[in-house]
Write an enzyme that holds these catalytic residues in place. Structure first.
Site, mmCIF file in Angstrom:
data_model
loop_
_atom_site.group_PDB
_atom_site.id
_atom_site.type_symbol
_atom_site.label_atom_id
_atom_site.label_comp_id
_atom_site.label_asym_id
_atom_site.label_seq_id
_atom_site.Cartn_x
_atom_site.Cartn_y
_atom_site.Cartn_z
ATOM 1 C CD GLN A 342 -2.908 0.787 2.456
ATOM 2 O OE1 GLN A 342 -2.606 1.321 3.514
ATOM 3 N NE2 GLN A 342 -3.986 0.022 2.320
ATOM 4 C CB CYS A 373 -4.450 7.995 4.712
ATOM 5 S SG CYS A 373 -3.543 8.435 6.206
ATOM 6 C CE LYS A 412 -8.694 1.131 3.750
ATOM 7 N NZ LYS A 412 -9.176 2.388 4.331
ATOM 8 C CG HIS A 442 -13.446 3.026 6.176
ATOM 9 N ND1 HIS A 442 -12.446 3.442 7.011
ATOM 10 C CD2 HIS A 442 -14.470 2.680 6.983
ATOM 11 C CE1 HIS A 442 -12.848 3.369 8.270
ATOM 12 N NE2 HIS A 442 -14.082 2.922 8.265
ATOM 13 N N GLY A 475 -15.439 -1.714 7.344
ATOM 14 C CA GLY A 475 -15.999 -0.928 8.438
ATOM 15 C C GLY A 475 -16.897 -1.731 9.366
#
Length: 627
Positions: A342, A373, A412, A442, A475
């Protein structure tokens, strides 16, 4: 107040008798449940016989503690423990001051300190072993090339006089590989040291492990030097960036960028004719469970059945500079059959070069862009969630990395930046055109971090928009029931992060479709496996032991939130439910339930021996996920 108690209360007051017919009876039950929910909001429901108070809990844990070596803690042990007790936690975050009130006791600029990680005391692991044994002595007493200028011990007797006591009688590295590379520096040296201070070897084990490479993707020294001198060439990246620069001021024709032309000058090669198309790249394995973390933790998760593993987030600029600590995040263990790395960055040139560097030098099955992030340090530079609002740069990064990679590129993301302003559904339709191989979503925004519940209804909507590109949901997965509900939304798979930190055996529960009432001894065995893997990865000398301890304590800050299944009044436990104070079915189960840092240190001492006198630890993660 529990449901049964509240019901009795209502009955005594006569309210239940007024609501005994038809709809009124149902309304009364709903009223009782609402009253009960308010009383225990955010707290997990435990069986009454296990509940206790804070004072009684800590009194029980302190009175029953045995020393690290198994005996009752003596007065001397208590003194030593007091010296090694971690520092106090910082005060609760204060509200931002109004300009009229001035700056009373705050920072000079009037800003409040955000998060515990801003003021955490940090001690390097080198401080625990100030003067080490020279490598020339460890490696069969060969002559030291530095002579009198060497700062390390050359006398074995002098070193052993200052070396901390050994932790145990067996060395995991020696028992596994037949030789311990740390020799006399090993904190388990008695297991492989002769009376005349020679390091023993097991010839049979060495022969059995001959040719075995347990860990791959280490940074080559020659490559590190070339990266630091900036002498590494990035031909594919230069080609893409040149095309990008030439097309910068040109308008897109019909909404599509022109594909880089095939060179027609020079000798014809297979690279020119048989260029790997995106559809021909190896696809990401459509497995159910994915997890992230450091290498020893990922090994634990693989034992419990994780299908896909991914390394921790690495900064692309640090990788391009050849930083050893950043390259360590790319290491892959032999047990990881499907593994990805990642990376994080905010500019097309650095991200494209980083992708080409990874593609040429390490063994991975996919590369993931972390654009989810939420850390401010990353976001303010335009990386992480910041890429979600910089779609043009995001597009250039994805297309550039795809151009230089021979493995799938995954992304992501989060739902968006602001809490009530979702962006993911707009990005997903664009990313399909950018040829990403997989998307992980997420179900929270950047502002939410890990508070409130993940929005799985929105994830369901996005999974339909993403088709045929696979979308993984992420999540609030803490049980197999949560996983099954998540799969009902239509996602291709699930990614588990905090749930695996709280209970890494969640992968076994999902595969077997059951709740596992794991015992405290079994959980201690899981921690013992982690400590062994950590000693193998970070070293079995004092520095490696304390580094393993630090990561174990960080993990215990999550693991203490787990409530054993046999103690729950309502199964399963939810990830946003705060565990109340309770006494377990034995002392170890109670100790593991403690949310006090000193008790985590005690658990680490059971596996890694007493902490050094100058040991300091403050947990990074506060339980803001319970809000």
């Amino acid at each position: 107040m529990r449901y049964s108690d509240a019901l009795t209360c209502f009955q005594k007051k006569g309210i239940w008798r007024k609501a005994c017919d038809g709809v009124m009876e149902k309304a009364a039950e709903e009223t009782v449940k609402k009253t009960t929910d308010v009383a225990v909001k955010g707290e997990a429901a435990l069986k009454p016989q296990f509940l206790t108070t804070k004072d009684k809990f800590h009194g029980f844990v302190d009175s029953g503690w045995q020393g690290p070596k198994g005996g009752k803690a003596s007065d001397g042990d208590k003194v030593e423990e007091t010296k090694a007790t971690p520092v106090e936690e910082p005060e609760t975050k204060k509200l931002k001051l109004d300009p009229e009130e001035g700056n009373k006791g705050g920072k000079p600029d009037g800003k409040r300190i955000r998060g515990q990680n801003k003021s955490r005391p940090h001690m390097k692991h080198t401080a625990y072993d100030e003067k080490r044994l020279c490598l020339s002595v460890i490696q069969d007493n060969r002559e030291c090339p530095f002579g009198d200028k060497c700062h390390f011990h050359h006398s074995v007797a002098e070193y052993l006089a200052t070396k901390p006591a050994d932790i145990g009688e067996s060395c995991y590295l020696y028992d596994t590989y037949g030789k311990c590379g740390y020799g006399l520096c090993c904190r388990f040296a008695m297991a492989h040291t002769t009376p005349d201070f020679k390091t023993m070897v097991n010839a049979e084990l060495i022969k059995a492990n001959e040719g075995r490479t347990a860990v791959r993707n280490s940074l080559d020294k020659d490559l590190q030097i070339r990266l630091r001198k900036r002498s590494v060439t990035f031909d594919k990246s230069a080609e893409y960036l040149e095309i990008l620069s030439n097309n910068k001021d040109k308008k897109e024709q019909q909404g599509n960028d022109k594909q880089p032309p095939v060179k027609t000058v020079g000798p014809l090669t297979d690279v020119d004719v048989i260029k790997l198309r995106l559809c021909e790249k190896k696809q990401v394995c459509m497995c159910m469970c994915m997890c992230c973390g450091n290498l020893p933790f990922r090994r634990v998760c693989k034992r419990f059945g994780a299908d896909i593993t991914c390394g921790e987030m690495a900064m692309c600029t640090n990788l391009l500079q050849g930083q050893q600590s950043e390259w360590a995040l790319l290491k892959r263990h032999e047990s990881e059959d499907v593994f990805g790395v990642q990376v994080e960055g905010c500019f097309p040139d650095t991200m494209t070069r980083c992708a080409e560097l990874i593609n040429s030098n390490i063994d991975v099955d996919f590369v993931d862009i972390n654009s989810g992030c939420p850390i401010d340090l990353v976001y303010k530079k335009g990386g992480g969630c910041g890429l979600m609002t910089r779609t043009k740069k995001f597009e250039q990064i994805i297309k550039g990395m795809n151009y230089v990679l021979d493995v799938p590129l995954t992304v992501k993301i989060r739902t968006g930046v602001q809490e009530k302003c979702n962006l993911a559904h707009k990005l997903i339709t664009e990313m399909k055109k950018w040829d990403v191989s997989m998307i992980t979503l997420h179900g929270r925004s950047k502002e939410q971090r890990y508070t409130k519940l993940a929005d799985w209804d929105y994830i369901n909507t996005c999974s339909k928009l993403a088709s045929p590109v696979p979308l993984y949901g992420n999540g609030d997965i803490l049980s197999y029931e949560d996983a099954m509900k998540a799969r009902e939304t239509g996602v291709s798979g699930i990614m588990i992060a905090r749930g695996a930190l709280i209970k890494p055996w969640i992968f076994t529960e999902i595969k077997e479709g059951r709740h596992w009432d794991i015992s405290s001894n079994e959980r201690l065995d899981v921690l013992r496996d982690f400590s062994n893997f950590g000693l193998e990865h970070w070293g079995s000398d004092t520095r490696g032991v304390e580094k393993t301890r630090t990561f174990m304590l960080e993990w215990l800050s999550f693991m203490c939130r787990y409530i054993p299944v046999g103690l729950l009044e309502r199964v399963p436990q939810k990830i946003n439910e705060r565990p109340p104070y309770y006494l377990g079915r034995n002392y170890l189960e109670s100790l593991m339930a403690s949310q006090h840092v000193g008790d985590w240190v005690r658990i680490s001492e059971m596996l890694l021996g007493p902490v050094p006198k100058n040991f300091i630890f403050l947990p990074k993660h506060k339980a803001n996920a319970y809000k």
